[in-house]
Motif scaffolding. Structure first.
Motif, short mmCIF file in Angstrom:
data_model
loop_
_atom_site.label_atom_id
_atom_site.label_comp_id
_atom_site.label_asym_id
_atom_site.label_seq_id
_atom_site.Cartn_x
_atom_site.Cartn_y
_atom_site.Cartn_z
N ASP A 52 33.28 -25.73 31.86
CA ASP A 52 33.85 -25.04 33.03
C ASP A 52 33.10 -23.75 33.32
OD1 ASP A 52 34.68 -23.72 30.75
OD2 ASP A 52 36.57 -23.07 31.63
N LYS A 53 33.43 -23.14 34.44
CA LYS A 53 32.62 -21.98 34.84
C LYS A 53 32.88 -20.75 33.97
CE LYS A 53 35.21 -19.99 38.80
NZ LYS A 53 36.47 -20.70 38.91
N HIS A 54 33.97 -20.76 33.20
CA HIS A 54 34.23 -19.63 32.29
C HIS A 54 33.69 -19.89 30.89
CE1 HIS A 54 36.68 -17.89 35.41
NE2 HIS A 54 37.40 -19.00 35.48
N SER A 55 33.02 -21.02 30.72
CA SER A 55 32.48 -21.39 29.39
C SER A 55 33.56 -21.36 28.31
CB SER A 55 31.34 -20.45 28.97
OG SER A 55 30.28 -20.59 29.84
N THR A 56 34.68 -22.01 28.60
CA THR A 56 35.80 -22.02 27.65
C THR A 56 35.51 -22.95 26.47
OG1 THR A 56 37.22 -21.74 29.55
CG2 THR A 56 38.30 -22.34 27.47
N VAL A 57 35.73 -22.45 25.27
CA VAL A 57 35.52 -23.26 24.06
C VAL A 57 36.82 -23.49 23.29
CG1 VAL A 57 33.12 -22.55 23.73
CG2 VAL A 57 34.96 -21.21 22.68
N ASP A 58 37.88 -22.77 23.68
CA ASP A 58 39.11 -22.82 22.89
C ASP A 58 40.34 -22.93 23.78
OD1 ASP A 58 38.94 -20.34 24.02
OD2 ASP A 58 39.15 -19.21 22.16
N GLY A 59 41.46 -23.16 23.14
CA GLY A 59 42.72 -23.22 23.86
C GLY A 59 43.84 -22.74 22.95
N THR A 60 45.02 -22.50 23.53
CA THR A 60 46.15 -22.04 22.72
C THR A 60 46.65 -23.20 21.87
OG1 THR A 60 47.62 -22.55 24.55
CG2 THR A 60 46.87 -20.27 24.36
N PRO A 61 47.23 -22.93 20.70
CA PRO A 61 47.69 -24.01 19.82
C PRO A 61 48.81 -24.83 20.46
CG PRO A 61 47.77 -21.86 18.71
CD PRO A 61 47.51 -21.60 20.15
N ALA A 62 48.65 -26.14 20.45
CA ALA A 62 49.72 -27.01 20.91
C ALA A 62 50.94 -26.77 20.02
CB ALA A 62 49.28 -28.46 20.83
N GLY A 63 52.10 -26.65 20.62
CA GLY A 63 53.31 -26.39 19.84
C GLY A 63 53.58 -24.91 19.64
N GLY A 64 52.67 -24.08 20.11
CA GLY A 64 52.86 -22.63 20.03
C GLY A 64 52.27 -22.02 18.77
N GLY A 65 52.32 -20.72 18.70
CA GLY A 65 51.76 -20.01 17.54
C GLY A 65 50.62 -19.11 17.96
N ALA A 66 50.20 -18.32 17.00
CA ALA A 66 49.20 -17.29 17.28
C ALA A 66 47.79 -17.87 17.32
CB ALA A 66 49.28 -16.21 16.20
N GLY A 67 46.92 -17.15 18.00
CA GLY A 67 45.49 -17.46 17.96
C GLY A 67 45.05 -18.55 18.90
N MET A 68 43.81 -18.95 18.73
CA MET A 68 43.19 -19.96 19.58
C MET A 68 42.56 -21.03 18.70
SD MET A 68 43.81 -18.88 22.63
CE MET A 68 42.69 -19.48 23.89
N VAL A 69 42.47 -22.23 19.26
CA VAL A 69 41.93 -23.38 18.51
C VAL A 69 40.69 -23.89 19.26
CG1 VAL A 69 42.44 -25.72 17.71
CG2 VAL A 69 44.23 -23.97 17.66
N LEU A 70 39.65 -24.24 18.52
CA LEU A 70 38.42 -24.75 19.15
C LEU A 70 38.64 -26.17 19.68
CD1 LEU A 70 35.90 -23.30 16.55
CD2 LEU A 70 36.11 -22.63 18.97
N ARG A 71 38.22 -26.39 20.91
CA ARG A 71 38.45 -27.67 21.59
C ARG A 71 37.57 -28.79 21.03
NH1 ARG A 71 39.08 -26.96 27.93
NH2 ARG A 71 38.00 -28.96 27.75
N PRO A 72 38.16 -29.97 20.85
CA PRO A 72 37.39 -31.08 20.26
C PRO A 72 36.28 -31.60 21.17
CG PRO A 72 39.54 -31.86 21.00
CD PRO A 72 39.55 -30.37 21.17
N ASP A 73 36.52 -31.58 22.49
CA ASP A 73 35.50 -32.13 23.39
C ASP A 73 34.23 -31.27 23.38
OD1 ASP A 73 37.03 -30.10 24.56
OD2 ASP A 73 36.87 -30.90 26.59
N ILE A 74 34.43 -29.95 23.30
CA ILE A 74 33.27 -29.04 23.29
C ILE A 74 32.55 -29.16 21.94
CG2 ILE A 74 32.49 -26.66 23.65
CD1 ILE A 74 34.12 -27.91 26.02
N LEU A 75 33.34 -29.22 20.86
CA LEU A 75 32.74 -29.36 19.52
C LEU A 75 31.95 -30.66 19.43
CD1 LEU A 75 35.82 -28.29 17.33
CD2 LEU A 75 33.68 -26.98 17.63
N ALA A 76 32.51 -31.74 19.97
CA ALA A 76 31.83 -33.04 19.92
C ALA A 76 30.51 -32.99 20.67
CB ALA A 76 32.73 -34.13 20.47
N ALA A 77 30.51 -32.34 21.83
CA ALA A 77 29.27 -32.24 22.61
C ALA A 77 28.21 -31.48 21.80
CB ALA A 77 29.54 -31.55 23.94
N ALA A 78 28.63 -30.43 21.12
CA ALA A 78 27.69 -29.65 20.29
C ALA A 78 27.17 -30.51 19.14
CB ALA A 78 28.37 -28.39 19.76
N ILE A 79 28.09 -31.21 18.47
CA ILE A 79 27.72 -32.08 17.34
C ILE A 79 26.75 -33.17 17.80
CG2 ILE A 79 28.60 -33.86 15.77
CD1 ILE A 79 31.19 -32.13 15.55
#
Ligand code: SAH
Length: 243
Positions: free
Chosen positions: A46-73
């Protein structure tokens, strides 16, 4: 053959960092290993170069997105072990380091924030590695620890050919105490046996000290060492269960 390291990270500018100095740095300059640090953010869509998202189910912090990680891998050529730094991974050992150093290299995925979306571990063949029971702010320093441990074992990196085989963990024991000049310092002297020139005695003393240090400092290592030494008549290793 060059040991090829690819690092997938949000902070590629952290590399080579300390691995650019001393033994590892010299080896890098000499082409004994190669380093390719890639920015996971370059695989954002996306145009903001997003790599993470908020945790599903709530909670603190951010989680790295699997689609972006897979593309890097998937941008890295296969054929080398793919490791991810995670606190829940298998604790790194000298035995694992040695096997990695004998191979073609590694790809290391470094987490940040709360870590990785779990689905990446099902979707790609990833070996999770921990460097200890504490939490770092990111996987980069863990990756550096792992690389440093591998690089010093690469052919021609350490001075003497045999250097390293005697060290802590290589034999399942901690190392014996070392001494150097001056012979007497603050009233303390070097153990007499080390000045005897009697190689058999020196080697017996070192073995004894290695065993004593291990027994006192690391009962867990000692127990494993003793367990591995006790062989059944068939030659099979006795396990703790039948010990
Ligand atoms: N929420 C996670 C910790 C995230 S720490 C948990 O509780 O398990 C952020 C990142 O730092 C992790 O994704 C991992 O890549 C790295 N990291 C932290 N501690 C580590 C350790 N002991 N060994 C290896 N990597 C570690």
């Amino acid at each position: 053959m060059t040991f090829a390291a690819t690092i997938l990270t949000l902070y590629p500018e952290m590399f080579p960092g300390p691995l650019g100095l001393s033994l590892a740095g010299r080896a890098l300059g000499e082409g004994k290993w190669s380093l390719d640090a890639r920015n996971i953010r370059d695989f954002a869509t996306d145009k903001h170069s997003t790599v993470d998202g908020t945790p599903a189910g709530g909670g603190a912090g951010m989680v790295l997105r699997p689609d972006i990680l897979a593309a890097a891998i998937d941008s890295v050529s296969a054929g080398r072990p793919l490791l991810a730094m995670t606190p829940r991974g298998a604790p790194l050992t000298q035995a694992r380091v040695r096997r990695l150093a004998e191979g073609p290299g590694v790809t290391i995925l470094c987490g940040r924030f709360e870590g990785f979306d779990e689905r990446i571990f099902a979707a790609r063949e990833i070996e999770e590695v921990s460097i200890g029971d504490y939490i770092l702010s990111g996987g980069e320093m863990g990756a550096m620890v792992l690389l440093d441990a591998c690089i010093r074992l690469l052919p021609g990196v350490m001075g003497a050919a045999h250097s390293g085989v005697d060290e802590s963990f290589e034999t399942g024991l901690l190392e014996y105490p070392q001494y150097t000049r001056p012979y007497e310092w603050e009233g303390r002297t070097i153990p007499e046996v080390l000045r005897s020139g009697d190689h058999a005695r020196i080697s017996a003393w070192r073995k004894h000290m290695a065993e004593t240090e291990t027994r006192l400092r690391r009962p867990d290592l000692w127990e494993r060492h003793e367990g591995a030494r006790v062989q059944s008549p068939s030659g099979a290793r006795r396990t703790k269960k039948d010990a």
